[in-house]
Every structure is written in C-alpha cells, then in structure tokens.
Design a protein around this motif. Structure first.
Motif, mmCIF file in Angstrom:
data_model
loop_
_atom_site.group_PDB
_atom_site.id
_atom_site.type_symbol
_atom_site.label_atom_id
_atom_site.label_comp_id
_atom_site.label_asym_id
_atom_site.label_seq_id
_atom_site.Cartn_x
_atom_site.Cartn_y
_atom_site.Cartn_z
ATOM 1 N N THR A 95 -10.854 17.170 8.538
ATOM 2 C CA THR A 95 -11.856 17.425 9.575
ATOM 3 C C THR A 95 -11.720 18.842 10.119
ATOM 4 O OG1 THR A 95 -12.029 15.095 10.197
ATOM 5 C CG2 THR A 95 -12.697 16.711 11.853
ATOM 6 N N GLN B 280 -12.766 21.383 7.397
ATOM 7 C CA GLN B 280 -14.218 21.465 7.224
ATOM 8 C C GLN B 280 -14.881 22.165 8.407
ATOM 9 O OE1 GLN B 280 -15.081 17.281 6.385
ATOM 10 N NE2 GLN B 280 -15.682 17.882 4.314
ATOM 11 N N HIS C 129 -14.538 25.768 7.972
ATOM 12 C CA HIS C 129 -15.081 26.272 6.705
ATOM 13 C C HIS C 129 -13.985 26.769 5.764
ATOM 14 C CE1 HIS C 129 -18.999 25.801 8.495
ATOM 15 N NE2 HIS C 129 -18.585 26.532 9.539
ATOM 16 N N CYS D 145 -9.086 16.890 -0.484
ATOM 17 C CA CYS D 145 -9.434 18.307 -0.343
ATOM 18 C C CYS D 145 -10.416 18.726 -1.434
ATOM 19 C CB CYS D 145 -8.180 19.183 -0.388
ATOM 20 S SG CYS D 145 -7.249 19.204 1.147
ATOM 21 N N ALA E 287 -13.815 17.713 -0.749
ATOM 22 C CA ALA E 287 -14.414 18.545 0.300
ATOM 23 C C ALA E 287 -14.543 20.008 -0.137
ATOM 24 C CB ALA E 287 -13.576 18.450 1.572
#
Length: 110
Positions: A38, A41, A44, A73, A76
């Motif tokens: 979280t 992300q 960025h 990971c 994402a």
C-alpha cells in the motif's frame, strides 16, 4: 513510513529500501505485505530493495515470506531486489531452491 517490524525508506526516484528489524513477525504476513505494498503504491514505487544484511541464514519459512512479498510486488509492477545477502544465507537458500526466485539479488544498492 511506520510499519511494525521494518524500516521502509525512500532512497531515490521510485526506489525504496526495506530494512527488517529483529521485531519483524512474518507470521502475520498478509497484513504486513498489504501495508508494505500500500505504501509503495501510494508513493509510486518501481523498485524495492530488501536488505538481508542482518540475516545469517535463510530457511524455508523466511524464503516463503520473501517469495510472497516478491510475487505481490511483481503483481503491483514493483521489482524486488534482495541486497547484502551474507554468504551463509546464500548457501542455505541454495539448499532448498527448486527454481529461480522471483526476486533479484545484488551486492548492494547501485
């Protein structure tokens, strides 16, 4: 970044350093990974460097933790690189690997 058991630090554009503390409890891996990803992300992140400097041995339980974190990971779109792996940790890790790990390895952060 305040996540129990780790220090997570931005070290450059899109790069983060994860330093596990002795208090790291990988038994609650689901919430821990969710908290880590979280933050990554939201910031960025494109790369997570995982510092293994203080880990003399990687057993199957710890490898499973690294593998799960690396899988999520990758999902994402964040590359995970384990750094500062001690020779003893690399040796024990090699004993039970059946394929290439999902994370990369490097001596240190370039």
């Amino acid at each position: 970044m305040a996540i129990a058991g780790i220090h997570l630090t931005r070290i450059g554009r899109g790069n983060f350093l994860l330093e596990p503390l002795r208090s790291l409890n990988i038994g609650g891996w689901e919430q821990l990974i969710q908290d880590i990803v979280t933050v990554l992300q939201q910031e960025h992140a494109t790369r997570l460097y995982y510092d293994l400097n203080d880990l003399p041995v990687i057993d199957p339980v710890y490898y499973d933790w690294l593998d799960k974190l690396a899988r999520i990971c990758l999902t994402a779109n964040i590359k995970m690189v384990c750094i500062n792996m001690q020779p003893t940790a690399a040796f024990t890790l090699s004993k039970f690997l059946t394929g290439k790990p999902l994370f990369e390895t490097a001596l240190s952060v370039p």
